[in-house]
Motif scaffolding. Structure first.
Motif, PDB file in Angstrom:
ATOM      1  N   ALA A  68      -2.973  -1.374  14.836  1.00  0.00           N
ATOM      2  CA  ALA A  68      -1.550  -1.691  14.901  1.00  0.00           C
ATOM      3  C   ALA A  68      -1.169  -2.043  16.336  1.00  0.00           C
ATOM      4  N   ILE A  69      -0.299  -3.015  16.462  1.00  0.00           N
ATOM      5  CA  ILE A  69       0.143  -3.460  17.780  1.00  0.00           C
ATOM      6  C   ILE A  69       1.578  -3.953  17.652  1.00  0.00           C
ATOM      7  N   GLU A  70       2.421  -3.613  18.652  1.00  0.00           N
ATOM      8  CA  GLU A  70       3.834  -3.982  18.556  1.00  0.00           C
ATOM      9  C   GLU A  70       4.321  -4.687  19.807  1.00  0.00           C
ATOM     10  N   LYS A  71       5.618  -4.967  19.873  1.00  0.00           N
ATOM     11  CA  LYS A  71       6.230  -5.803  20.910  1.00  0.00           C
ATOM     12  C   LYS A  71       5.732  -5.459  22.307  1.00  0.00           C
ATOM     13  N   LYS A 100       5.861  -6.090  14.852  1.00  0.00           N
ATOM     14  CA  LYS A 100       4.698  -5.210  14.801  1.00  0.00           C
ATOM     15  C   LYS A 100       3.727  -5.749  13.762  1.00  0.00           C
ATOM     16  N   GLU A 116       6.463  -5.799  10.023  1.00  0.00           N
ATOM     17  CA  GLU A 116       7.879  -6.161  10.019  1.00  0.00           C
ATOM     18  C   GLU A 116       7.956  -7.612  10.459  1.00  0.00           C
ATOM     19  N   SER A 174       7.751 -10.581  12.537  1.00  0.00           N
ATOM     20  CA  SER A 174       7.060 -10.595  13.819  1.00  0.00           C
ATOM     21  C   SER A 174       6.915 -12.013  14.362  1.00  0.00           C
ATOM     22  N   ILE A 185       2.140  -9.799  21.156  1.00  0.00           N
ATOM     23  CA  ILE A 185       3.260  -9.627  20.232  1.00  0.00           C
ATOM     24  C   ILE A 185       4.567  -9.879  20.979  1.00  0.00           C
ATOM     25  N   PRO A 197      -1.363  -1.469  24.534  1.00  0.00           N
ATOM     26  CA  PRO A 197       0.066  -1.326  24.292  1.00  0.00           C
ATOM     27  C   PRO A 197       0.873  -1.699  25.529  1.00  0.00           C
TER      28      PRO A 197
END
Length: 237
Positions: free
Chosen positions: A202-205, A194, A223, A225, A190, A6
């Motif tokens: 799961a991995i996001e910005k 996400k 969403e 991405s 990312i 993250p």
């Protein structure tokens, strides 16, 4: 194996003209367990304020790739090269035996965001060189588009390393798949949004994934991405 990193696993820095997120050890941030992934040595996600940037500084023995995400980035170097890129354009510089360059945001009003990547080259003492290329941003929708590769062609910059850089903009609730050859690695970053990897991770910005010993990767957007995927040679690192 999929390892998720993250945003907090890296390092963020901010001053009056620059906001940066480092995915790997860089500058004052050093973690001996986070130095590289295969030949990928640096991934910095930078936002540069108008009229500011990195003054003239040296590079050696590195393949430097700059990907414009918004605004503008101007490059000048000791070989006499000069260029301005914006979204839909990429710069590749082979530092090789040594080169001086600068990177600034030439706009007087708009910040610029770009990714800078450094790869170890596949050969030492290469002659320094520079190129910038343009690619069709409309092709990014729900598919991976190569923008940097070992062999150049229209819309693809040449890198002196067995690595291919892809970009994709994935609509929410859409997805894509990537099949990997045995013994190679995948790095996913990312840029915005996400995603879910292989129905589990799961991995996001500003987050990333380092993937090895997996021949099939499914990427689903939770969403809207924007992602970068890098196909890398295998090895211990």
């Amino acid at each position: 194996m999929i390892q998720i990193f993250p945003k907090e696993a890296g390092h963020s820095a901010r001053n009056e003209w620059l906001e940066s997120h480092f995915s790997f050890s860089f500058g004052p941030y050093y973690d001996p367990k986070n130095v590289q992934f295969g030949p990928l040595r640096v991934l910095n996600d930078d936002i540069i304020q108008p009229g500011n940037g990195f003054g003239v500084h040296p590079h050696r023995e590195a393949e430097v790739v700059s990907i414009a995400l918004s605004g503008q980035l101007k490059h000048e170097d000791s070989l006499g090269n000069s260029g301005v890129i914006e979204f839909g354009q990429v710069q590749r510089m082979t530092a090789g035996t040594g080169i001086l360059h600068s990177e600034v945001n030439p706009s007087e009003t708009k910040p610029g965001r770009f990714l800078q990547l450094w790869f170890f080259p596949d050969a030492k003492q290469l002659p320094p060189s520079y190129e910038d290329i343009s690619y069709d941003t409309s092709l990014l929708k729900n598919q991976l588009v190569p923008i940097v590769a070992p062999n150049s062609s229209k819309g693809i910059a040449k890198i002196h390393q067995d690595a291919t850089v892809y970009l994709s903009k994935i609509d929410a609730k859409e997805g894509l798949e990537y099949k990997q050859k045995e013994g190679r690695k995948i790095f996913v970053y990312i840029i915005d949004g996400k995603v879910l990897l292989n129905n589990e991770y799961a991995i996001e910005k500003h987050g990333s994934a380092r993937i090895a010993d997996i021949d099939f990767l499914k990427i689903d957007a939770l969403e809207d991405s924007f992602i970068m995927l890098i196909d890398l040679p295998g090895g211990e690192q």
